[in-house]
Motif scaffolding. Structure first.
Motif, short mmCIF file in Angstrom:
data_model
loop_
_atom_site.label_atom_id
_atom_site.label_comp_id
_atom_site.label_asym_id
_atom_site.label_seq_id
_atom_site.Cartn_x
_atom_site.Cartn_y
_atom_site.Cartn_z
N GLU A 11 0.84 -1.19 0.00
CA GLU A 11 0.00 0.00 0.00
C GLU A 11 0.88 1.25 0.00
O GLU A 11 0.65 2.19 -0.75
CB GLU A 11 -0.89 -0.03 1.25
N MET A 14 2.43 1.76 -3.41
CA MET A 14 1.46 2.25 -4.40
C MET A 14 1.14 3.72 -4.15
O MET A 14 1.05 4.51 -5.09
CB MET A 14 0.19 1.40 -4.37
N GLU A 15 0.96 4.08 -2.87
CA GLU A 15 0.71 5.48 -2.53
C GLU A 15 1.91 6.34 -2.94
O GLU A 15 1.75 7.49 -3.34
CB GLU A 15 0.44 5.64 -1.02
N LEU A 18 1.59 7.28 -6.44
CA LEU A 18 0.56 8.32 -6.57
C LEU A 18 1.11 9.69 -6.15
O LEU A 18 0.89 10.68 -6.83
CB LEU A 18 -0.65 7.94 -5.72
N VAL A 129 2.57 1.09 -10.14
CA VAL A 129 1.59 0.41 -9.30
C VAL A 129 1.46 -1.06 -9.71
O VAL A 129 1.43 -1.96 -8.87
CB VAL A 129 0.21 1.12 -9.36
N THR A 168 -5.94 2.31 -6.36
CA THR A 168 -4.84 3.25 -6.62
C THR A 168 -4.85 3.71 -8.07
O THR A 168 -4.69 4.90 -8.35
CB THR A 168 -3.47 2.60 -6.28
#
Length: 186
Positions: A11, A14-15, A18, A129, A168
């Motif tokens: 997580e 992936m963040e 972003l 991602v 995401t």
């Protein structure tokens, strides 16, 4: 659940993709000068590739002008070249160790170019991602093969990873749509 599989880590990664995208979007200015416009620029310097802000100081002397004060006179042409080749549509004007960069008025063509750059950044984020997703799935396969998790748990965790990935990528697409709208707004 095994200590080997870390959903929080997936997580976080992936963040990270972003937030990288969001800072790249921050650099895509809509006709106003902003020092962050040059954030994605990297310079070949001293046998390495480094961010522009490690070879000079970026400032905004006027609303439609950026300036880079290059610290080492020998680096001026490398910085000039890096800015020209960054795909930002900028035309630097070196003057000694100071490089002035006028920000072009955003015409229709320039706006389209910027939306293409934004789309390219978004695609790079999606790829990042998907690479994180692949790492997670590979870890799950290995854990099942090694007998650390059963088939059911593998499936349940794989579904969680997929749902995290979809969420995401949805945020990435949303950010892109917002940025494109901002760029095309006259």
């Amino acid at each position: 659940m095994s200590g080997e599989f870390n959903k929080k880590d997936l997580e976080r990664r992936m963040e990270g993709a972003l937030s990288t995208l969001q800072s790249e979007f921050g650099g895509l200015r809509t006709g106003r000068a902003s020092a962050s416009l040059l954030d994605p620029v990297t310079v070949e310097a001293y046998g390495a590739t480094m961010p522009l802000n490690q070879v000079g100081t970026v400032s905004v002397p006027e609303p439609r002008m950026l300036a880079v004060q290059v610290w080492d006179r020998g680096m001026v042409s490398a910085v000039d070249k890096a800015i020209r080749n960054a795909g930002l549509g900028l035309n630097p004007m070196p003057d000694g160790t100071l490089i002035r960069i006028p920000i072009p008025e955003l015409n229709e063509e320039r706006r389209r170019e910027l939306t293409k750059v934004a789309a390219k950044y978004a695609e790079q984020a999606r790829i990042a991602v998907r690479n994180v997703r692949r790492d997670g799935m590979d870890t799950l396969k290995r854990l099942e093969k090694d007998g650390e998790i059963g088939q059911d748990e593998h499936k349940r965790l794989a579904d969680e990873v997929q749902s995290l990935t979809d969420r995401t990528i949805g945020k990435i697409d949303e950010s892109l749509a917002h940025k494109e709208k901002e760029i095309m707004q006259v």
